[in-house]
Design a protein around this motif. Structure first.
Motif, PDB file in Angstrom:
ATOM      1  N   THR A 134     -10.847  12.442  23.062  1.00  0.00           N
ATOM      2  CA  THR A 134     -10.443  13.577  22.231  1.00  0.00           C
ATOM      3  C   THR A 134      -9.178  14.223  22.795  1.00  0.00           C
ATOM      4  O   THR A 134      -8.222  14.489  22.063  1.00  0.00           O
ATOM      5  N   THR A 295      -6.771  18.329   7.589  1.00  0.00           N
ATOM      6  CA  THR A 295      -7.377  17.178   6.904  1.00  0.00           C
ATOM      7  C   THR A 295      -8.246  16.420   7.904  1.00  0.00           C
ATOM      8  O   THR A 295      -7.933  16.380   9.085  1.00  0.00           O
ATOM      9  N   THR A 296      -9.331  15.808   7.445  1.00  0.00           N
ATOM     10  CA  THR A 296     -10.131  14.994   8.369  1.00  0.00           C
ATOM     11  C   THR A 296      -9.754  13.522   8.246  1.00  0.00           C
ATOM     12  O   THR A 296      -9.222  13.071   7.220  1.00  0.00           O
ATOM     13  N   GLY A 298     -11.773  11.107   7.933  1.00  0.00           N
ATOM     14  CA  GLY A 298     -12.585  10.517   6.872  1.00  0.00           C
ATOM     15  C   GLY A 298     -11.990  10.763   5.490  1.00  0.00           C
ATOM     16  O   GLY A 298     -12.065   9.902   4.606  1.00  0.00           O
ATOM     17  N   GLU A 299     -11.382  11.923   5.292  1.00  0.00           N
ATOM     18  CA  GLU A 299     -10.760  12.226   3.993  1.00  0.00           C
ATOM     19  C   GLU A 299      -9.589  11.277   3.715  1.00  0.00           C
ATOM     20  O   GLU A 299      -9.376  10.856   2.583  1.00  0.00           O
ATOM     21  N   GLY A 344     -16.384   9.016   6.640  1.00  0.00           N
ATOM     22  CA  GLY A 344     -17.185  10.091   7.234  1.00  0.00           C
ATOM     23  C   GLY A 344     -16.677  10.662   8.546  1.00  0.00           C
ATOM     24  O   GLY A 344     -17.277  11.579   9.093  1.00  0.00           O
ATOM     25  N   GLN A 345     -15.573  10.146   9.066  1.00  0.00           N
ATOM     26  CA  GLN A 345     -15.053  10.654  10.354  1.00  0.00           C
ATOM     27  C   GLN A 345     -14.589  12.094  10.186  1.00  0.00           C
ATOM     28  O   GLN A 345     -13.695  12.381   9.397  1.00  0.00           O
ATOM     29  N   GLU A 346     -15.183  12.979  10.982  1.00  0.00           N
ATOM     30  CA  GLU A 346     -14.915  14.408  10.789  1.00  0.00           C
ATOM     31  C   GLU A 346     -13.801  14.962  11.677  1.00  0.00           C
ATOM     32  O   GLU A 346     -13.539  16.173  11.652  1.00  0.00           O
ATOM     33  N   THR A 347     -13.171  14.112  12.451  1.00  0.00           N
ATOM     34  CA  THR A 347     -12.081  14.579  13.302  1.00  0.00           C
ATOM     35  C   THR A 347     -11.004  15.240  12.435  1.00  0.00           C
ATOM     36  O   THR A 347     -10.527  14.647  11.466  1.00  0.00           O
ATOM     37  N   VAL A 348     -10.649  16.463  12.798  1.00  0.00           N
ATOM     38  CA  VAL A 348      -9.644  17.203  12.040  1.00  0.00           C
ATOM     39  C   VAL A 348      -8.267  16.901  12.631  1.00  0.00           C
ATOM     40  O   VAL A 348      -8.074  16.971  13.848  1.00  0.00           O
TER      41      VAL A 348
END
Lengths: 388, 388
Positions: A134, A295-296, A298-299, A344-348
């Motif tokens: 991270t 934005t994530t 996953g988006e 589904g990856q939620e990393t912003v």
């Protein structure tokens, strides 16, 4: 950056990591992986970096310390000759009876972990890889400078490719041209990848159907390779008229890398390939535009899939039978950094992240098309670093 | 070798392995490592090979099976999409409630091992790597044919080196010349090494003092490399008059490899280097002569050390501060095969073993000298396969 600025940067990295250690109530972390060692200590010898929750890290190196001493931020470097000396050295520094330590549990071998367990019999181990990965996502000014350098060198390589390839050449002939030119520009000739994969080529040249042949690892396009134990990369197949040629190379000039892919058509290729290639460019533009802070990951993936579906090409997007499951990934010291642009990856996303965005389409029996560039995330979206 | 002979050879390999499984009272082995997969099944996809104590092995492959199916000896290949399907597939074949399984415990990651443990909760795991590595030591006629091919291609490379290097060139310039020529001859451009090392170059070019600089892994000579995260291989240093140049390359043309080192002098080098170079050749000859069936790997190492000591050069033999701890190693599918010619190693030599014998001397501040060839063990001693 002067020597003091250099040390200041490493001090900041370590402090941010130590904050995580404290949140996890760990008494320290033992780091062994080359890229992690390099990120936290500026050198990558065979050894262990002990990072306490506060204060300077200590570097333990097997045997000769001269080279490590020269490169390391944290001195003096301590020579050890066996694993058994690790707890003794830590005890010397006041770290005794350790009950909670962190290490890189995502990639540690069972063998090394068993040794750690024997050395610290009362210790509970936690995975600190997510914390390091991270931290490593957001690049500093000096890291960006190194990445921009790799991008500019790699741009020369792709210019060279455009000028020197022609139908009738074999994949291997093309690969040799590319690799020779890149090596002359200082390419390492290998690439750091987190995990156990050792058969990794620095790039793939895949002509026609070879863009769609099965591979040893779950990526979109691995090429056919030269033989059974090396099933990725260039083969001796010729690039024929009417076929796409996919050229995907990691550019490793120094410690930091970029990732880039271009597809070339020999004469007129099938309409669907041509259309898919145009759609891939559109997706890349959309993702770069959408890749703004907030934005994530996953988006971005969902947006890519949506566009592929609207174009009627979802079946071929990122593989056909076994799909890669992502449309991009972080790059830096390693080829497979975070974030992963996957479902589904939620990393912003944050400014300073460096992403390879690589929408590709794979058509069984015909080959692969698409594009890949390495981008820097800014307030105004992702800006391409690679060119050509 | 026809298709039937091919299958017969793999059947024999599997039967010898199964004999060991039965001796260890194992109900089967789950193999995941590419070189081991290739040795037992003829292909190296991402997947798992289940070897029961009797009968044909079964290959489980993630996703697309076409390529694996084409190459694999054991058919049909079974597609799986996740780890969880492994016990289900085994149960389908009648292997249920498994209590004792083998896997490659020397190199398995903690992550994969934890998954295996969760999948087979009542199972006790044994390390079958020593058995596989022991089997792989003695090469078959077809393996020797592949190794001889790599040796003959690599001989052309070393002839090319002799004709194209000159003092004043940088290590990197020399490395690019070597690697380009080798790749044109079909070199894979990478090398399989058992274990976690991913930063491995295919070869080392080390001029003068760089032959003695500290390295990331415990080998004699790793070179300086281009930067901190890639601390092995060629650097941008020039080869100057009065210096030795060490060129050590793995030759990987196809699936099997050879290992070879030559040292070149630019003009007149220090007397001690010249003498050490002559002693290295004498040691190589003695070891080749002594490497007969019945001799142990440890005896060969002891013989080398004895000769180094008699020459008054023991302090510099195989490194100076941190010594490599071996004077040779098996080669085949991987660079670090068994036996290891190291102190106390009791492995008894047998005809058909293939060994890299590499007596080298390292002089701090001056550089490294020595020689390395790949040999075949025969009743009359070890016969060199590499040349030039």
């Amino acid at each position: 950056m002067g020597k003091e600025g250099f040390k200041e940067e490493y001090r900041l990295r370590v402090e941010l990591f130590q904050k995580r250690l404290k949140e996890k109530e760990l008494e320290g972390a033992l780091i062994f992986q080359p890229a992690d060692l390099f990120y936290l200590a500026g050198t990558s010898p065979e050894g262990h970096l002990f990072v306490p929750p506060e204060g300077e890290p200590r570097l333990l190196v097997y045997g000769e310390v001269e080279r490590a001493q020269e490169e390391a931020v944290w001195n003096p470097v301590v020579p050890i000759s066996s694993f058994k000396e690790i707890p003794l050295s830590l005890a010397d520094w006041g770290f005794k009876g350790l009950k909670r330590l962190g290490t890189e549990m995502d990639i540690i071998s069972l063998k090394l972990f068993s040794r750690y367990q024997a050395l610290f019999p009362d210790c509970q181990w936690e995975d600190i890889s997510p914390d390091l990965r991270t931290l490593r996502m957001v690049k500093s000014a000096s890291e960006l400078e190194a990445i921009r350098y790799s991008a500019s060198q790699h741009a020369k390589v792709f210019q060279y490719i455009r000028e020197h390839i022609r139908p009738g050449m074999t994949e291997l002939e093309i690969a040799v041209e590319v690799e020779t030119y890149a090596r002359r520009l200082g390419h390492q000739g290998r690439v750091r990848f987190r995990g156990q994969e050792q058969g990794l080529p620095i790039g793939v040249v895949a002509a026609g159907p070879n863009g769609a042949c099965g591979i040893g690892v779950p990526w979109t396009i691995g090429g056919r390779g030269l033989s059974g134990l090396y099933p990725m990369g260039a083969s001796t197949r010729r690039w024929e008229t009417g076929e796409p040629l996919l050229v995907d190379y990691a550019g490793v000039y120094g410690d930091y890398l970029v990732d880039q892919t271009r597809v070339y058509f020999a004469g007129q290729v099938d309409r669907i390939l041509e259309r898919a290639q145009a759609v891939a460019y559109e997706i890349a533009c959309s993702l770069a535009e959408a890749a703004r802070p907030g934005t994530t990951a996953g988006e971005l993936y969902a947006l890519a899939v949506k566009q592929a579906r609207q174009a009627g090409l979802a079946d071929y997007f990122m593989g056909w039978d076994r799909k890669a499951g992502f449309v991009g990934h972080g790059v830096g010291l390693e080829l497979n950094e975070w974030p992963v642009l996957a479902p589904g990856q939620e990393t912003v996303l944050e400014p300073g992240m460096v992403l390879a965005i690589e929408p590709k389409f794979v058509f069984p029996g015909q080959g692969a098309v698409g594009v890949e560039d390495t981008y820097l995330v800014t307030q105004e979206g992702a800006k391409p670093l690679t060119q050509g």
